[in-house]
Scaffold this active site. Structure first.
Site, PDB file in Angstrom:
ATOM      1  N   THR A 281       0.860  -1.172   0.000  1.00 36.46           N
ATOM      2  CA  THR A 281       0.000   0.000   0.000  1.00 36.46           C
ATOM      3  C   THR A 281       0.902   1.229   0.000  1.00 36.46           C
ATOM      4  O   THR A 281       1.894   1.284   0.730  1.00 36.46           O
ATOM      5  CB  THR A 281      -0.922   0.028   1.229  1.00 36.46           C
ATOM      6  OG1 THR A 281      -1.799  -1.089   1.145  1.00 36.46           O
ATOM      7  CG2 THR A 281      -1.765   1.296   1.277  1.00 36.46           C
ATOM      8  N   PHE A 283       1.305   4.986   0.949  1.00 38.05           N
ATOM      9  CA  PHE A 283       0.755   6.009   1.838  1.00 38.05           C
ATOM     10  C   PHE A 283       1.362   7.351   1.451  1.00 38.05           C
ATOM     11  O   PHE A 283       2.546   7.414   1.106  1.00 38.05           O
ATOM     12  CB  PHE A 283       1.126   5.720   3.298  1.00 38.05           C
ATOM     13  CG  PHE A 283       0.395   4.548   3.889  1.00 38.05           C
ATOM     14  CD1 PHE A 283       0.784   3.250   3.587  1.00 38.05           C
ATOM     15  CD2 PHE A 283      -0.675   4.737   4.751  1.00 38.05           C
ATOM     16  CE1 PHE A 283       0.110   2.164   4.130  1.00 38.05           C
ATOM     17  CE2 PHE A 283      -1.354   3.659   5.305  1.00 38.05           C
ATOM     18  CZ  PHE A 283      -0.963   2.369   4.987  1.00 38.05           C
TER      19      PHE A 283
END
Ligand code: PEP
Ligand code: MN
Length: 684
Positions: A281, A283
């Protein structure tokens, strides 16, 4: 202790031990080497030595190869190993340098979720690599995390923006668009989902799994294998773990991180449950101010843009990057919030706003796009560090509003640039639901001075549509010269106007008088009007410049054309390239008319700017009999559009009755202008 005499042959176990010992020594030494690299980076930062010296790196590797030969080590092996070691050292140094020089040693980071959440783990990874201590401000929602930064209870927010399996996290994109925050960093975090349960739990006995929607999307294949087990959505991975601990029910499981299991005393029932093993992921770290990326540190820039809806519009915009030889890293599209027919494109590319080439690209982009907002430049580990790129004199951080170098130069002696013909030779066409300002056809805007009632605006909208005009006008917030005059129906009026526009298929334009109302009005109005009394209300201009709606900017009644163009520049410089200029009469010594319509403004503006120009004869004349001849004059001098006030019963109008046309007069004017009526009557 066993005898480790060299002459005695060793057992396989003993040899394995020896190798293990050597390996741990290598690891210890690598860590020690990294610590030196970090110290080196801090020293380089202080003394302004470039972070990377490729000649020295090559010399060092050659040296190590030579040293390796003394030990009979293969040159290829040493070269490969040290290339990795040197690359790691460069990355480590860039992490340290990438932290704003003289920046803080501690920060408060707002995250969505509690301790143990992936956001917290990602924030930890980001700040640890920079040697910054971090405390967390935990929030229930992404929007709360953003608010903590606005309110100052956090320095930055760390928010997930995309995942390699489940894709873009649209909620965060939409939130960041209007947040006013700047991208200051990013971190790619490896997500390792675990199925967690109580010590007494077992997978076949699970009946419920608490799970964040993102985790559901990323572990869909595993979840599909569970029989008779319900997935219960949860807003926070770590909280789902905490909650099953509190429930003390072995039939309930959760999907979260290993840290969550440790923090809340849970058992890991299964690892490797994600659809794809490599599950990352990304960020973003966002803060209230843009940062300066130190020279030589690889930087990424993120921006958001809206392009026209003609064929090839996106290609043309992306072509600007290709021509400048700039590497695009990511392109993601999202519908514009409150305007779902249109798309916004998020673009990440290699480069820093301080680079001359990047500044030029942004400037060229303003010729291709309708809206452009730079979200920020920040250090990126995804990119190969390269020698410091050419920069313009100083390394001023470039704010969002600064699409071009604002210093006066020979091409903008008058204080505007983006709006000038020199910047963009071709006409800008502003397109709103079929109305094209700046094309070949005259665009007609008509409607009452002010929205007064349902009945009044619906009847007028019908007349506007049937007569063949393209845009419905109506004031809801009226900037009246006297505080005792009718001030408009406000948001209630806006609802009526928007509904009338929808009913008759007309885009609507209404005036905004206060920066704090802009966002709310932009949700419903297709075009935002800035009136003559506000032409130099600079905070209002900047606020409409941050929206995605076209702006009808009226000339100040005592302003010169260059002042009008400088006012337009405030909007353009914020990123909104859809400005329509409006000549509405100026103050002169002549008292026969309310103002004096300056028709020469039209050809003069056409030579100075690429922006479309509309003429408003109603406010210029102040008398209905003069409206038609002045409108015809506007058409003759090359206006792209005409805006007139009309009213079903001008005698009873709450404002500007004397200058408002009756419907029959309006129909006659439309015929005189050569605009045909709409064929079918009625709604649609
Ligand atoms: C209007 O168009 O509603 C208006 C108030 O015009 P101006 O700002 O030109 O006076
Ligand atoms: Mn008016």
């Amino acid at each position: 202790m066993t005898n480790s005499n060299n002459s005695e042959p060793k057992s396989i176990e003993q040899i394995r031990d020896d190798i293990d010992n050597v390996d741990s020594a290598i690891l210890r030494l690598l860590a020690e080497r990294q610590a030196h690299s970090r110290r080196m980076a801090r020293e380089k930062g202080r003394s302004d030595v470039p972070s990377r010296d490729q000649n020295r790196e090559e010399d060092l590797i050659a040296d190590r190869i030579a040293g390796g030969l003394d030990h009979d080590l293969d040159a290829g092996l040493v070269s490969r190993l040290w290339r990795e070691i040197v690359n790691d050292s460069v990355r480590v140094q860039q992490d340290v340098l990438g932290r704003t020089q003289g920046g803080p040693d501690t920060v408060t980071a707002a995250i969505q979720g509690i301790e143990g959440s992936y956001s917290q783990l990602a924030a930890h990874q980001f700040f640890e690599s920079k040697g910054i201590d971090v405390t967390y401000a935990t929030s229930k929602t992404f929007s709360e995390a953003v608010s903590s930064v606005h309110e100052g209870s956090a320095d930055v927010a760390v928010l997930p923006i995309e995942n390699t399996t489940s894709g873009a996290i649209s909620e965060v994109y939409d939130l960041l668009l209007d947040s006013g925050l700047h991208f200051v960093g990013e971190v790619r975090f490896r997500v390792r989902h675990r199925l967690l349960g109580l010590a007494a739990a077992s997978i076949p006995n699970l009946r419920k799994i608490y799970c964040h929607p993102q985790a559901v999307a990323q572990c869909s294949e595993f979840l599909a294998t569970l029989d008779d087990c319900e997935v219960v959505y949860f807003s926070d991975t770590a909280l789902s773990g905490k909650r099953i601990g509190e429930l003390n029910d072995p039939t309930v499981g959760a999907i979260a991180s290993e840290d969550t299991a440790r923090l809340y005393g849970l058992q890991v029932l299964k690892t490797g449950i994600a659809d794809r093993e490599e599950n990352y992921t990304r960020f973003v770290v966002v803060g209230p101010k843009p940062i300066e990326v130190p020279p030589g540190v690889a930087a990424k820039t993120s921006l958001v843009m809206a392009v026209g809806n003609h064929p090839g519009a996106l290609m043309d915009a992306l072509g600007v990057f290709r021509e400048a030889d700039i590497n695009l890293i990511m392109l993601e599209s999202r519908p514009i919030p409150h305007n779902p027919r249109e798309e916004l494109f998020y673009v990440d590319f290699e480069g820093d706003l301080a680079d001359v080439g990047v500044k030029q690209v942004l400037e060229s982009l303003t010729r291709q796009v309708r809206f452009l907002k730079v979200l920020g430049s920040y250090p990126s580990r995804d990119l190969r560090p390269k020698p410091a790129a050419a920069r313009s004199g100083s390394v001023e951080p470039v704010g969002r509003g600064q699409l071009v170098d604002p210093s006066p130069s020979t091409d903008n002696p008058k204080g505007y640039k983006l709006g000038s013909r020199g910047h963009k030779p071709n006409n800008t066409v502003v397109e709103v639901l079929g109305a094209r300002f700046g094309g070949d056809d005259l665009v007609m805007i008509a409607g009452p001075c002010a929205v007064e009632s349902w009945d009044q605006i619906m009847t007028t909208a019908k007349a506007v549509a049937e007569a063949g005009a393209s845009v419905l006008r109506g004031g809801c917030f009226k900037p009246r010269t006297s505080p005792y005059s009718f001030q408009g129906l406000g948001f209630e009026g806006l609802d009526m106007l928007a509904e009338a526009g929808k009913t008759y298929g007309l885009p609507v334009v209404t005036e905004v008088v206060s920066p704090s109302d802009v966002d709310q009005i932009a949700r419903k109005a297709d075009i935002l009007q800035v009136g003559t009394r506000n032409m130099q209300n600079f905070s209002l201009l900047s606020a409409v410049g941050r929206t995605h709606r076209p702006v009808l900017l009226k000339r100040g009644m005592s302003s010169s054309l260059d002042e009008l163009l400088q006012a337009a520049e405030y909007i353009l410089a914020e990123g909104n390239q859809q400005v329509i200029l409006c000549e509405r009469g100026i103050r002169t010594f002549e008292t026969s008319t309310r103002n004096t319509l300056d028709l020469s403004a039209v050809p003069v503006l056409r030579s100075r700017t690429h922006l479309p120009i509309v003429v408003d004869p109603s406010h210029a004349a102040g008398k209905r009999d003069l409206v038609a001849p002045l409108a015809l004059g506007a058409q003759a001098v090359g206006a792209h559009g005409v805006m007139v006030e009309i009213h079903p019963d001008p005698e009873t109008a709450l404002s500007d009755g004397p200058q408002s046309l009756r419907f029959d007069q309006f129909e006659a004017l439309m015929a005189a202008l050569g605009i045909p009526p709409r064929l079918s009557g009625g709604a649609g």
